[in-house]
Design an enzyme around this catalytic site. Structure first.
Site, PDB file in Angstrom:
ATOM      1  CG  HIS A  82      -2.168   0.728   0.755  1.00 59.22           C
ATOM      2  ND1 HIS A  82      -3.311   0.283   0.715  1.00 59.22           N
ATOM      3  CD2 HIS A  82      -2.048   2.333   1.314  1.00 59.22           C
ATOM      4  CE1 HIS A  82      -4.554   1.450   0.026  1.00 59.22           C
ATOM      5  NE2 HIS A  82      -4.306   2.046   0.702  1.00 59.22           N
ATOM      6  CG  ASP A 161     -10.766   3.516   4.940  1.00 60.09           C
ATOM      7  OD1 ASP A 161     -10.439   4.876   4.969  1.00 60.09           O
ATOM      8  OD2 ASP A 161     -10.360   3.102   3.541  1.00 60.09           O
ATOM      9  NE  ARG A 168      -8.771  10.846   5.759  1.00 57.27           N
ATOM     10  CZ  ARG A 168      -7.800  10.344   5.335  1.00 57.27           C
ATOM     11  NH1 ARG A 168      -8.443   8.853   5.841  1.00 57.27           N
ATOM     12  NH2 ARG A 168      -6.401  10.583   5.265  1.00 57.27           N
ATOM     13  CB  SER A 183      -6.725   5.392   5.837  1.00 60.97           C
ATOM     14  OG  SER A 183      -6.978   5.386   4.973  1.00 60.97           O
ATOM     15  CE  LYS A 187      -7.157   1.718   2.330  1.00 55.46           C
ATOM     16  NZ  LYS A 187      -7.851   3.180   2.453  1.00 55.46           N
TER      17      LYS A 187
END
Ligand code: URA
Length: 433
Positions: A82, A161, A168, A183, A187
């Site tokens: 990520h 999220d 956001r 966040s 996940k």
């Protein structure tokens, strides 16, 4: 408990306790707290911050706001990657199929664009028919058969999220360390991978502008992941100029295809090889990062990575012929060169501004309901340290509306600094944690 009191408590610098955070996330996910109250809370957090304890509780509350995927049906050690978000950051599009080509099970959850940065899911939707709303069964089956699946955050995975991310994105509340850490890690904890490699960006195009903040974010995420029993590493990488040359959804897909065929920009390839080596070692497919890098490089050169990419596009409903013939991907009506008004070395590129120019052309969302234009964006023809003469093209604008070209051109010229002296090159990889 009520949301008004919690907003005021946070605004005055208070620390939210575990029950308050879990209540707030539960009620927001259920639709009982309106977006305007949650926006106020997000803004208060941006100004006041959160303690490590609050960040950990927020992560856990979001990770358990929906289903936690059971990936035990996938054979082997599953790894995920990520990024904290950047400009021109198409790393996943190259990295995931490349690592999968070594037989590493890549079970990846990706996001949409956020603020001035792009998202893998939007980019992949450049392929006609491509689906990211895989059921858990499809997700597991694809990883078991072709070693790769990339899904969006559907199927009730960390839905808190999902809602907060969209909120956001349009309320100027992205660039806060605890919000980013929770966040991403919510996940990752909900999506069930065994190993996680985080690409933490630092520089003008990143949410964490300074190395110090990026390092703190990396350490925070690694520590949350390890607490949850995951094998996590983080790479801190440079975002003081866009990664590669293309910025914009379909434009980035085209550049990724070139990279998968061994002909991509060197910075993108280098980052992919660094992250990929860590993933391959975590999955037990290589004894050390050096050997992993050789294996990955070989699969970029012999066509294996590109073959897996096409299989992946087909398996998720897309047309692999569009990867063979990227000219069939969405393309903008107008392509206008931006000519340099100075001569010298490119010494600085305002990277967030390049991302914002792509948004202005239609490549991102202004409100939660906005549709994005996959074809538009910018291709840079000069990067830092390169020489340019007056009148030579610095970049090409891809636009679908003539009106926007002038403004984009002005912003791009302002984003570039051209100086007499060649700048000292910055390392792409700053630290591995
Ligand atoms: N990526 C995410 O998934 N969340 C953030 O907040 C930032 C980048």
């Amino acid at each position: 408990m009520n949301m008004y009191d919690l907003i005021v408590k946070k605004k005055r610098g208070g620390e939210l306790v575990s029950e308050e955070i879990h209540w707030m996330i539960r009620e927001y996910t259920a639709g009982n707290i309106p977006d305007y109250q949650m926006s106020a809370m997000m803004m208060a957090i941006c100004f006041v911050g959160m303690t490590d304890e609050e960040t950990k509780e927020l992560t856990l509350a979001m990770a358990h706001s929906g289903d936690v995927l059971d990936l035990s049906g996938i054979h082997g050690i599953k790894v995920d990657k990520h990024s904290t978000g950047g400009v021109g950051d198409k790393t996943s599009l190259v990295l995931a199929p490349l690592v999968a080509s070594l037989g590493v099970p890549v079970a990846k959850m990706s996001g949409r664009g956020l603020g001035h940065t792009g998202g893998t899911i939007d980019k992949l939707e450049s392929f006609t028919g491509f689906r990211t709303d895989l059921t858990p069964e499809e997700f597991i089956r694809n990883v078991n058969t072709i070693h790769i699946a990339i899904a969006g955050q559907t199927a009730n995975l960390a839905p808190a999220d999902k809602k907060l991310y969209a909120l956001r994105d349009v309320t100027g509340t992205v660039d806060q360390m605890s919000l980013i850490a929770s966040s991403i890690m919510s996940k990752k904890l909900a999506s069930g991978a065994d190993g996680i490699v985080l690409d933490v960006k630092t520089g003008d195009g990143a949410f964490m502008k300074s190395f110090r903040d990026a390092k703190a974010l990396a350490e925070e995420m690694v520590s949350i992941g390890r607490l949850a029993g995951k094998d996590v590493s983080a790479v801190i990488s440079d975002m003081d100029q866009p990664l590669g040359n293309a910025v914009g959804n379909a434009l980035e897909v085209k550049e990724s295809v070139e990279t998968l065929r061994g002909r991509g920009p060197k910075d993108l390839e280098e980052l992919v090889l660094t992250l990929g080596s860590l993933m391959a070692v975590k999955a037990g497919k290589a004894p050390d990062p050096e050997r992993a890098r050789e294996m990955l490089k070989e699969n970029l050169e012999n066509g294996e990575a590109f073959r897996v990419f096409k299989e992946f596009i087909r398996a998720q409903g897309g047309d692999p012929e569009e990867a063979e013939h990227p000219e069939r991907l969405p393309a903008a009506k107008y392509q206008e060169e931006v000519l340099s008004d100075r001569e010298g070395y490119v010494s600085d590129i305002l990277t967030e501004e390049i991302g914002r120019t792509s948004l202005l052309l239609g490549g991102g969302r202004e409100t939660k309901e906005s549709e994005i234009d996959l074809a538009v964006g910018v291709v840079l023809l000069r990067k830092k340290g390169e020489y340019i003469r007056k009148g030579e093209p610095l970049a090409v604008i891809h636009a679908n509306s003539r009106d926007k070209v002038k403004e984009a051109e002005k912003r791009l010229l302002e984003a570039y600094t051209v100086a007499e002296e060649k700048p000292v090159p910055e390392p792409l990889i700053k630290e591995v944690i």
